[in-house]
Write an enzyme that holds these catalytic residues in place. Structure first.
Site, PDB file in Angstrom:
ATOM      1  N   SER A 211      38.470  63.848  20.146  1.00 54.22           N
ATOM      2  CA  SER A 211      39.038  63.297  21.382  1.00 54.22           C
ATOM      3  C   SER A 211      40.060  62.199  21.135  1.00 54.22           C
ATOM      4  CB  SER A 211      37.921  62.762  22.283  1.00 54.22           C
ATOM      5  OG  SER A 211      37.147  61.783  21.611  1.00 54.22           O
TER       6      SER A 211
ATOM      7  N   ASP B 137      37.008  53.584  28.130  1.00 55.24           N
ATOM      8  CA  ASP B 137      35.744  54.034  28.720  1.00 55.24           C
ATOM      9  C   ASP B 137      34.520  53.735  27.861  1.00 55.24           C
ATOM     10  OD1 ASP B 137      36.029  55.834  26.661  1.00 55.24           O
ATOM     11  OD2 ASP B 137      36.272  57.599  27.930  1.00 55.24           O
TER      12      ASP B 137
ATOM     13  N   HIS C 117      36.660  55.528  23.999  1.00 61.57           N
ATOM     14  CA  HIS C 117      38.063  55.821  23.740  1.00 61.57           C
ATOM     15  C   HIS C 117      38.942  54.611  24.051  1.00 61.57           C
ATOM     16  CE1 HIS C 117      36.030  59.675  24.808  1.00 61.57           C
ATOM     17  NE2 HIS C 117      36.559  59.994  23.638  1.00 61.57           N
TER      18      HIS C 117
END
Length: 353
Positions: free
Chosen positions: A12, A318, A321
């Site tokens: 990610s 978050d 990230h």
């Protein structure tokens, strides 16, 4: 170096929409800063790979798994959120682990290359949306993966067993770099793994200072044991990349993303980014996680995890990230070669022998 294309592999930290195309779409407030909408990235805006593309003068990379609106004229992004180097033994639906491990991403690249070659041989070039076959030998291959393998170990293994698992993880990563080399890759930009123990989620899960074991946190406030595993992973990766570089004619740069991210955490307040363990979007603690864009119970009340008022003033978007502001700062540090071995900028990385 004039890289005509970029190919990205990873999790990610690099995914520009692959995992969301494969499963469920991203939801607001993701993407609010730059794209003004959810744009497949686990951030409020651009990722490090986006800033790399900008610096190299190529368009943002379309995810290989996204069939709508994608353009593959200057490369593709094979990364997926939650991806691991090893084959996962967990589920996306349970732990958020991607089924598209690194070897599958490399297989997707192989299919991509074969199809590009075939389409050009038949004259079907997708109205200019497909790259030229000659670009493969002049492309930069960017890899940033391993964090989720270490995170899985933290969930399931003792600290000692986590460290014992590292050589196999590194071996599989090197094998996939070699596979990409056999498929025509010549220029590689490989990130090590970041300081997992500095993620706000990691810090939140060890609880208040009164409940911690002595020595749980380091002098900056990161979870020491988790960073020890990350540093050992990075040490072994650096050694194996050195051996790989010495034994072939590929150009490969080892990028100390750990060092850049740790420096950002250490300098957060100095840089105007406030508490380095603050979370812009979401609530996390012992026994609960309310992820960005979702609702849940917190201290007996129902809350919605919305964005903070100014994501540009925080490191963490978050809890896991990084914000666009943080990604921009990190990109500026690594692109010039300050954290590279050999110490070369990304623009000169084709000469890194």
């Amino acid at each position: 170096c004039k890289f005509l294309a970029v190919f990205a592999f990873g999790d990610s930290n690099t995914d520009t929409g692959g995992i969301f195309a494969a499963f469920y779409p991203a939801i607001p407030p993701y993407g609010r800063t730059f794209f003004n909408r959810p744009a497949g990235r686990a951030s409020d805006g651009r990722l490090i790979i986006d800033f790399i593309a900008e610096h190299l003068g190529v368009p943002y990379l379309s995810p290989y798994l996204d069939s709508l609106g994608s353009t593959y004229k200057h490369g593709a992004n094979f990364a997926t959120g939650g991806a691991t180097i090893l084959h996962p033994d967990e589920s996306w639906f349970v732990n958020g682990v991607s089924p598209f491990s690194l070897d599958i991403q490399v297989e997707h690249f192989t299919q991509f290359k074969n199809k590009i070659t075939y389409f050009h041989s038949t004259g079907a070039t997708g109205n200019g949306r497909l790259m030229k076959p000659g670009y493969f030998s002049e492309a930069l291959f960017v890899l940033d993966i391993g964090q989720n393998d270490l995170a899985a170990g933290q969930r399931k293994l003792s600290l000692e067993n986590q460290k014992q698992a590292i050589p196999n993880i590194i071996s599989q990563l090197i094998t996939q770099i070699q596979n990409l080399y056999e498929r025509g890759g010549r220029y590689f930009w490989v990130h090590n793994t970041g300081p997992i123990g500095c993620l706000p989620v990691s810090v939140a899960k060890v609880g208040s200072a009164e409940k911690q074991q002595p020595g749980t946190l380091d002098e900056v406030g990161c979870v020491k044991s988790q960073n020890e595993v990350a540093m050992e992973f990075n040490r072994q990766l650096r050694d194996e990349i050195y051996n790989l570089r010495r034994g072939s004619n590929l150009s490969i740069v080892y990028v100390d993303i750990y060092g850049a991210k740790y420096e950002l955490v250490r300098k957060a307040r100095e840089l105007g980014l406030g508490d380095p363990f603050g979370i812009c979007c979401g609530y996390h603690g012992i026994g609960y996680d309310i992820w960005c864009g979702n609702s849940g119970a917190l201290n007996g009340s129902q809350v919605y995890a919305d964005s903070c008022s100014d994501p540009s003033a925080v490191i963490s978007w978050d809890g896991v990230h990084y914000s666009e502001a943080a990604n921009r700062w990190i990109s500026n540090q690594i692109i010039n070669g300050s954290f590279s071995d050999p110490p070369t900028s990304i623009h000169d990385s084709c000469h890194a022998q």
